[in-house]
Design a protein around this motif. Structure first.
Motif, PDB file in Angstrom:
ATOM      1  N   ARG A 136      -3.072  10.749   7.487  1.00 44.14           N
ATOM      2  CA  ARG A 136      -2.642   9.729   6.535  1.00 44.14           C
ATOM      3  C   ARG A 136      -1.192   9.929   6.129  1.00 44.14           C
ATOM      4  O   ARG A 136      -0.738  11.058   5.933  1.00 44.14           O
ATOM      5  N   ALA A 137      -0.469   8.809   6.009  1.00 44.79           N
ATOM      6  CA  ALA A 137       0.919   8.833   5.549  1.00 44.79           C
ATOM      7  C   ALA A 137       0.996   8.133   4.200  1.00 44.79           C
ATOM      8  O   ALA A 137       0.414   7.060   4.016  1.00 44.79           O
ATOM      9  N   CYS A 138       1.709   8.744   3.254  1.00 43.33           N
ATOM     10  CA  CYS A 138       1.862   8.168   1.916  1.00 43.33           C
ATOM     11  C   CYS A 138       3.341   8.061   1.572  1.00 43.33           C
ATOM     12  O   CYS A 138       4.084   9.041   1.692  1.00 43.33           O
ATOM     13  N   GLU A 170       5.153  11.462   2.738  1.00 42.34           N
ATOM     14  CA  GLU A 170       4.295  12.631   2.920  1.00 42.34           C
ATOM     15  C   GLU A 170       3.277  12.323   4.005  1.00 42.34           C
ATOM     16  O   GLU A 170       2.706  11.227   4.039  1.00 42.34           O
ATOM     17  N   GLU A 196       0.840  -1.194   0.000  1.00 40.69           N
ATOM     18  CA  GLU A 196       0.000   0.000   0.000  1.00 40.69           C
ATOM     19  C   GLU A 196       0.879   1.248   0.000  1.00 40.69           C
ATOM     20  O   GLU A 196       1.870   1.320   0.714  1.00 40.69           O
ATOM     21  N   ASP A 197       0.490   2.234  -0.787  1.00 40.70           N
ATOM     22  CA  ASP A 197       1.243   3.489  -0.812  1.00 40.70           C
ATOM     23  C   ASP A 197       0.833   4.408   0.334  1.00 40.70           C
ATOM     24  O   ASP A 197       1.636   5.212   0.799  1.00 40.70           O
ATOM     25  N   CYS A 198      -0.423   4.298   0.763  1.00 37.53           N
ATOM     26  CA  CYS A 198      -0.925   5.185   1.812  1.00 37.53           C
ATOM     27  C   CYS A 198      -1.605   4.372   2.914  1.00 37.53           C
ATOM     28  O   CYS A 198      -2.210   3.328   2.651  1.00 37.53           O
ATOM     29  N   THR A 251      -3.572   5.179   7.004  1.00 36.01           N
ATOM     30  CA  THR A 251      -3.897   6.172   8.020  1.00 36.01           C
ATOM     31  C   THR A 251      -3.077   5.901   9.276  1.00 36.01           C
ATOM     32  O   THR A 251      -2.602   4.782   9.510  1.00 36.01           O
TER      33      THR A 251
END
Length: 225
Positions: A55-57, A50, A17-19, A21
């Protein structure tokens, strides 16, 4: 309480997964959301990630991995979240950004064939760098294994020069610098005449390539026109 940087970095690098929570990541790691967010903020400041309100991506996995190493996350933890494709992509991109023509996956089939991960070409200066990407866990990056890999790569670059035109590479006079790209920060700078480059220092290595090509200790292979 110390920030769980290693656990958070490993979780981010180990998922497709790229992102994610903050709450999802906290639940996955059985940690308090506040601690997870603090660790994410540190990683985001260091690069490759980011972070917004919840949320973290992951922007670039290799950059995140290098940021984690700079923050003290063990290299063995980081290595589990990377693969050889990421190393090759990272090397090719760094060369392109520095103005080199980057070629990946050069192959010469048949008896005594040749495989090269990444080749960087600067046509203006007739300088090339042949990179073998070693996605090794630091635990297995022993001195003897590194020496063997360097010796093999040195022979590979000699073969590259011998079959240069068969591989469709540009003619003219060329100097080819052999290099191993590794994750380990404490790797020796030079082994068997081959430059050993930690991934975190790759861009600096490329910037200094013309200077390094003049060092007698480096086995620069010269190709005549």
């Amino acid at each position: 309480m110390a920030l769980p940087l290693a656990a958070v970095a490993a979780a981010l690098l180990g998922t497709r997964e790229d992102c994610v929570t903050v709450d999802e990541l906290a639940a996955r790691l059985f940690l308090r959301p506040g601690l997870v967010r603090a660790a994410l903020e540190k990683l985001a400041e260091a690069g490759g990630l980011e972070l917004d309100s919840d949320r973290a991506c992951v922007v670039e996995r290799i950059e995140l991995a290098l940021a984690a190493v700079r923050l003290g996350v063990p290299e063995t933890v980081v290595a589990r979240g990377l693969d050889w494709r990421m190393f090759e992509e990272y090397a090719a991109r760094a060369l392109s950004e520095a103005g080199f023509e980057a070629r990946r996956g050069l192959r010469l089939h048949g008896r005594g064939g040749l495989e090269l991960d990444v080749l960087g070409l600067d046509r203006a200066g007739g300088l090339a760098v042949a990179i073998d990407c070693k996605h090794w866990s630091p635990r297995i990056s022993t001195p003897s294994r590194l020496r063997a890999a360097a010796a093999q790569h040195r022979a590979r670059v000699e073969k590259l020069a011998a079959h240069w035109r068969r591989l469709g590479l540009p003619g003219g006079k060329w100097r080819i610098v052999p290099a191993l790209l590794v994750l380990r920060e404490s790797a020796p700078r030079l082994v068997e005449g081959v430059a050993v480059v930690p991934a975190s220092r790759l861009r600096g290595f490329i910037e200094e390539l013309y200077v390094l090509a003049e060092e007698p200790a480096i086995h620069v292979v010269k190709l005549k026109a």
